[in-house]
Design an enzyme around this catalytic site. Structure first.
Site, PDB file in Angstrom:
ATOM      1  N   ASP A  75      80.090  95.745 105.184  1.00 49.92           N
ATOM      2  CA  ASP A  75      79.505  94.802 106.069  1.00 49.92           C
ATOM      3  C   ASP A  75      80.725  93.949 106.437  1.00 49.92           C
ATOM      4  O   ASP A  75      81.809  93.841 105.772  1.00 49.92           O
ATOM      5  CB  ASP A  75      78.525  93.746 105.439  1.00 49.92           C
TER       6      ASP A  75
ATOM      7  N   HIS B  30      75.299  92.311 102.497  1.00 53.06           N
ATOM      8  CA  HIS B  30      76.523  92.643 101.711  1.00 53.06           C
ATOM      9  C   HIS B  30      76.461  94.140 101.074  1.00 53.06           C
ATOM     10  O   HIS B  30      77.189  94.552 100.703  1.00 53.06           O
ATOM     11  CB  HIS B  30      76.817  91.544 100.587  1.00 53.06           C
TER      12      HIS B  30
END
Length: 196
Positions: A102, A25
C-alpha cells in the site's frame, strides 16, 4: 544455479491474522492471494516465517518464469527477516524481488511500479531495505491519505471503506496483472501499461 534459473520472489506485504485481512495495509496480501489462485497454488508454511506458493507465471515459452509468491507471517515492521530468509533459501537476486504494498502518497485506486527508492515511511519497506538494500521492485498500490486528522496508523489498519470496496476487486486484479507483466515483460513495459 545461474541467475537466469533463479525464480522471482513476489512478496505481498501485510499483517497476519484474520483481524487484519481487509485492512488497507494488507492489499499486498490480497494481490498475492489472487496471483496464487491464477497459478493454481495453495499457500504453505515455510520455515522462513512466511507462507509461500511456488509455480510458474506468464505465457508459455521464454517469458514463462518460475515464481515464489510469499506472505511474511511476521508483522509488517519485521517483514525484512522472512523476506531475506526466502531470498537466501531460493537464491533470488535482489532485482528479482517484487514487493507489493500500500502507498499513502498515491491516490486510490492508482498503481505505480518502480525499482529501488526510499521507503516513504512504510514500515514493511523500511524493514526489507534495512535487511537487503533498496534495489528491489515495488508495485505500489495507492490508498490515498487519511481524511481530516486521522492518524496514518489508524487509517492503514482500517478496512477499505464501502465506497472503496466497489473498486477493490478491480484494483487488486489490475495490480496482479501489473505483477505478471513486470515478471514476463520487464519494468518499462509494465510501467507504461499500468502506471497511473
Amino acid at each position: 544455479m545461474s541467475d537466469d534459473a533463479a525464480p522471482w520472489l513476489i512478496v505481498g506485504l501485510g499483517n497476519p491474522g484474520p483481524e487484519y485481512a481487509g485492512n488497507r495495509h494488507n492489499i499486498g496480501f490480497m494481490v498475492v492471494d489472487l496471483l496464487a489462485g491464477r497459478i493454481g497454488g495453495k499457500f504453505k508454511a515455510h520455515k522462513a516465517r512466511a507462507q509461500v506458493v511456488e509455480g510458474r507465471m506468464g505465457p508459455p515459452g521464454p517469458a514463462n518464469r518460475r515464481v515464489v509468491l510469499a506472505k511474511p507471517m511476521s508483522f509488517m515492521n519485521l517483514s525484512g527477516g522472512p523476506v531475506t530468509a526466502l531470498r537466501d533459501f531460493y537464491k533470488v537476486p535482489l532485482e528479482r524481488i517484487v514487493a507489493v504494498h500500500d502507498e499513502l502518497d498515491i491516490d486510490y485506486p492508482t498503481l505505480r511500479l518502480k525499482l529501488g527508492g526510499g521507503d516513504n515511511g512504510h514500515n514493511g519497506l523500511k524493514s526489507m531495505t534495512k535487511s537487503m538494500g533498496a534495489d528491489y521492485h515495488r508495485v505500489r498500490c495507492g490508498i490515498g491519505r487519511p481524511p481530516g486528522r486521522m492518524q496514518v496508523a489508524d487509517f492503514v489498519l482500517k478496512d477499505f471503506s464501502s465506497t472503496e470496496r466497489k473498486e477493490l476487486d478491480w484494483f487488486v486484479d489490475r495490480a496482479a496483472d501489473a505483477v505478471e507483466c513486470l515478471v514476463a515483460e520487464g519494468l518499462e513495459r509494465a510501467q507504461s501499461a499500468y502506471n497511473g
